[in-house]
Scaffold this motif. Structure first.
Motif, PDB file in Angstrom:
ATOM      1  N   SER B 127       2.466  25.048  48.152  1.00 56.81           N
ATOM      2  CA  SER B 127       1.233  25.721  48.103  1.00 56.81           C
ATOM      3  C   SER B 127       1.177  27.155  48.854  1.00 56.81           C
ATOM      4  O   SER B 127       0.899  28.157  48.705  1.00 56.81           O
ATOM      5  N   ILE B 128       1.800  26.775  50.205  1.00 57.26           N
ATOM      6  CA  ILE B 128       1.682  27.868  51.246  1.00 57.26           C
ATOM      7  C   ILE B 128       2.779  28.886  51.141  1.00 57.26           C
ATOM      8  O   ILE B 128       2.813  30.060  51.540  1.00 57.26           O
ATOM      9  N   THR B 129       3.929  28.397  50.151  1.00 57.44           N
ATOM     10  CA  THR B 129       5.057  29.218  49.868  1.00 57.44           C
ATOM     11  C   THR B 129       5.132  29.718  48.582  1.00 57.44           C
ATOM     12  O   THR B 129       6.172  30.259  48.221  1.00 57.44           O
ATOM     13  N   ARG B 130       3.973  29.473  47.738  1.00 64.44           N
ATOM     14  CA  ARG B 130       4.201  29.875  46.477  1.00 64.44           C
ATOM     15  C   ARG B 130       4.708  31.396  46.258  1.00 64.44           C
ATOM     16  O   ARG B 130       5.324  31.524  45.254  1.00 64.44           O
ATOM     17  N   PHE B 131       4.270  32.117  47.032  1.00 61.34           N
ATOM     18  CA  PHE B 131       4.473  33.625  46.722  1.00 61.34           C
ATOM     19  C   PHE B 131       5.700  34.023  47.550  1.00 61.34           C
ATOM     20  O   PHE B 131       5.984  35.295  47.652  1.00 61.34           O
ATOM     21  N   VAL B 132       6.332  33.346  48.157  1.00 54.73           N
ATOM     22  CA  VAL B 132       7.560  33.510  49.132  1.00 54.73           C
ATOM     23  C   VAL B 132       8.430  33.941  48.142  1.00 54.73           C
ATOM     24  O   VAL B 132       8.942  33.238  47.146  1.00 54.73           O
ATOM     25  N   LYS B 133       9.395  35.057  48.265  1.00 49.59           N
ATOM     26  CA  LYS B 133      10.510  35.325  47.434  1.00 49.59           C
ATOM     27  C   LYS B 133      11.769  35.218  48.387  1.00 49.59           C
ATOM     28  O   LYS B 133      11.839  36.117  49.171  1.00 49.59           O
ATOM     29  N   TYR B 134      12.706  34.471  48.068  1.00 55.54           N
ATOM     30  CA  TYR B 134      13.916  34.595  48.604  1.00 55.54           C
ATOM     31  C   TYR B 134      14.915  35.061  47.884  1.00 55.54           C
ATOM     32  O   TYR B 134      15.423  34.142  46.755  1.00 55.54           O
ATOM     33  N   SER B 135      15.884  35.861  48.161  1.00 62.37           N
ATOM     34  CA  SER B 135      16.790  36.258  47.409  1.00 62.37           C
ATOM     35  C   SER B 135      17.656  37.142  48.340  1.00 62.37           C
ATOM     36  O   SER B 135      17.604  37.532  49.443  1.00 62.37           O
ATOM     37  N   GLU B 136      19.036  37.177  47.454  1.00 63.32           N
ATOM     38  CA  GLU B 136      20.036  37.941  48.380  1.00 63.32           C
ATOM     39  C   GLU B 136      19.259  39.393  48.789  1.00 63.32           C
ATOM     40  O   GLU B 136      19.588  39.937  49.778  1.00 63.32           O
ATOM     41  N   PHE B 158       5.071  35.163  57.745  1.00 62.83           N
ATOM     42  CA  PHE B 158       6.282  34.206  58.568  1.00 62.83           C
ATOM     43  C   PHE B 158       6.975  33.550  57.674  1.00 62.83           C
ATOM     44  O   PHE B 158       8.431  33.691  57.794  1.00 62.83           O
ATOM     45  N   PHE B 159       6.460  32.893  56.589  1.00 59.42           N
ATOM     46  CA  PHE B 159       7.378  31.975  55.768  1.00 59.42           C
ATOM     47  C   PHE B 159       8.433  32.918  54.827  1.00 59.42           C
ATOM     48  O   PHE B 159       9.309  32.806  54.671  1.00 59.42           O
ATOM     49  N   GLN B 160       7.890  34.230  54.606  1.00 59.44           N
ATOM     50  CA  GLN B 160       8.707  35.126  53.827  1.00 59.44           C
ATOM     51  C   GLN B 160       9.742  35.415  54.885  1.00 59.44           C
ATOM     52  O   GLN B 160      10.952  35.699  54.375  1.00 59.44           O
ATOM     53  N   ALA B 161       9.596  35.670  55.853  1.00 62.13           N
ATOM     54  CA  ALA B 161      10.866  36.313  56.793  1.00 62.13           C
ATOM     55  C   ALA B 161      11.579  35.230  57.232  1.00 62.13           C
ATOM     56  O   ALA B 161      12.769  35.270  57.115  1.00 62.13           O
TER      57      ALA B 161
END
Lengths: 76, 408
Positions: B127-136, B158-161
């Protein structure tokens, strides 16, 4: 005190873009003679409280300049 | 070379972070620190070790702590950590391990409490990283960190980074000059902050081409600021997000109209201009929520199908003046449109005549502007009862812990 009160009344009138008054008498009615509406009266109470440390509307409605002066006097 | 964090007078590179994590032998579920690095490291360790974590603002007073947690001292919760089975060798291994955090990990935080006692909300990794996008595409991002690290918005950044292995540069609570210096020197590409933070950056005659993305959230979106920001950051895409501590980031938009994505269609509803979200989108909180959670946000429907809306105000921010409801955001926006005005804060004060009287603090750019000038400027734009009656000229407007304009 009349002079200080006159200055406050005129500040409220000026801020509102209304015509200022030259003098006030004890019988001068705040709404009918000066032309204050409720919002002006609300501002007036704040400015009088800042100057004289009394909330003139605390115990109910005040209609005339004389009533304001007696409120301020009663505080002394 | 990318580092993990640059904070005031301190740079921590990834290898130093990994070394610190590997040698850590104590843990406390309560995290309260003024130091961003300590907080971030604490979060990472809690994830790796699947330990619950409770984030506390560093400036909570002892009595606030008592109210929230029934205690003001957390020493007794210290535990020893066993040596991990294997040490983490490098950055990519660390990130892969963090990405595999399961539901056994819980993080608890408190809302900023602008409306009284802060509310406690618990999230899991999903739930806290629902919108984190990790990609190349995101691997070379460099983040300007402009939030309190123990609040939802800060955690989202913080989580996105973190999960993209990006560098974080703290720019929260720095001066305007320091912020621009950090952006320039570190070639910051992404900034997420409140409109209040961005207002602090104005005016500015330079431009900073390194910035690719500007995200604004937490307060009502302001078109004038967005316009000025696009001059300063000519290569930046400017996005407005709607997020809450309870649900994290929910909607994003390039202007002030939010579109509800089809996957959220059944999870969002608007009744009497109030925005409701379905409980499945929320973290776990102490609130007794049936099915729908009232966000206390007032919105205006722009279109029904697909659902699009504009954010108007926080419901409890409305000031009642003799029965008329005044939205302080609307008044502030109008004041900020007056040339020569840099910042403004509108709030209600008890008044024996009208119930409340509208007051305003103003920060002017250079020359002193007269109260009567502001009032006459507003007369053509706002109804009389919305125009502030008492003005105070000041050098700085206070912000909340989250970095939003303080209302009370």
């Amino acid at each position: 005190m009349d002079k200080r009160l006159l200055t406050i009344i005129n500040t409220v009138l000026l801020n509102r873009g209304k015509k200022q008054v030259k003098k006030i008498k004890s019988k001068t009615n705040l709404r009918n003679d000066i032309g204050f509406d409720s919002l002006d009266l609300a501002e007036l109470t704040v400015r009088i409280e800042a100057e004289f440390d009394i909330d003139i509307f605390e115990d109910g409605i005040v209609n005339t300049v004389g009533e304001i002066i007696s409120k301020i006097d009663s505080k002394k | 070379m990318t580092f993990f964090l640059k904070d005031i007078n301190k740079i921590v590179d990834w290898s130093a972070l990994i070394e610190d994590i590997n040698k850590e032998n104590a843990y406390n579920p309560y995290c309260r620190s003024k130091d961003n690095y300590s907080i971030f490291k604490h979060i990472i360790i809690s994830m790796l070790r699947r330990k619950d974590l409770i984030l506390l603002d560093s400036d909570f007073s002892d009595s606030e702590l008592e109210t929230l947690t029934n205690r003001s001292d957390f020493e007794e919760f210290n535990i020893r950590l066993d040596k991990p089975e294997s040490s983490i060798q490098n950055k990519s291994e660390l990130i892969e391990k963090l990405k595999s955090t399961d539901d056994n990990w819980k993080i608890t935080l408190f809302t900023s409490g602008t409306t009284g006692v802060p509310k406690k909300v618990t999230h899991n990794f999903k739930s806290i990283t629902r919108f984190v996008k990790y990609s190349e595409q995101n691997k070379d991002d460099i983040w300007g960190f402009a939030y309190n690290p123990t609040h939802m918005a800060g955690l989202q950044v913080f989580f996105q980074a973190l999960l993209n292995g990006n560098s974080i540069i703290n720019i929260f609570q720095l001066t305007k000059e320091e912020i621009y210096k950090e952006i320039e020197n570190n070639k910051i590409t992404h900034i997420s902050a409140t409109p209040t933070f961005y207002r602090l950056l104005l005016p500015c005659s330079n431009s900073f081409p390194s910035v690719k993305r500007i995200t604004s959230g937490g307060e009502k979106y302001n078109e004038k600021i967005s316009f000025q920001l696009s001059d300063i950051f000519p290569h930046a895409k400017i996005t407005n997000v709607y997020a809450s501590t309870e649900a994290g980031t929910l909607f994003a938009s390039e202007n002030d109209v939010f579109s509800v994505k089809s996957e959220f269609k059944r999870l969002v509803k608007i009744e009497n201009n109030e925005l409701f979200i379905y409980k499945s989108l929320l973290g776990k909180s102490e609130l007794n929520i049936n099915e729908w959670y009232n966000t206390d946000d007032l919105v205006e429907i722009v279109s029904k199908d697909p659902l699009k809306f504009k954010f108007i105000s926080r419901k409890n921010e409305m000031i009642n003046v003799g029965g008329y409801k005044v939205d302080p955001n609307e008044v502030e926006e109008n004041i900020l449109n007056m040339p020569g005005i840099k910042d403004a804060r509108v709030f209600g004060k008890y008044n024996s005549v009208m119930g409340n009287i509208i007051c305003c603090e103003v920060v002017c750019e250079n020359e002193q502007i007269q109260e009567s000038e502001i009032r006459s400027f507003l007369q053509s734009k706002l109804q009389e009862f919305k125009i502030p009656r008492i003005f105070k000229f000041t050098n700085k407007i206070d912000t909340t812990r989250t970095g939003k304009t303080k209302r009370t």
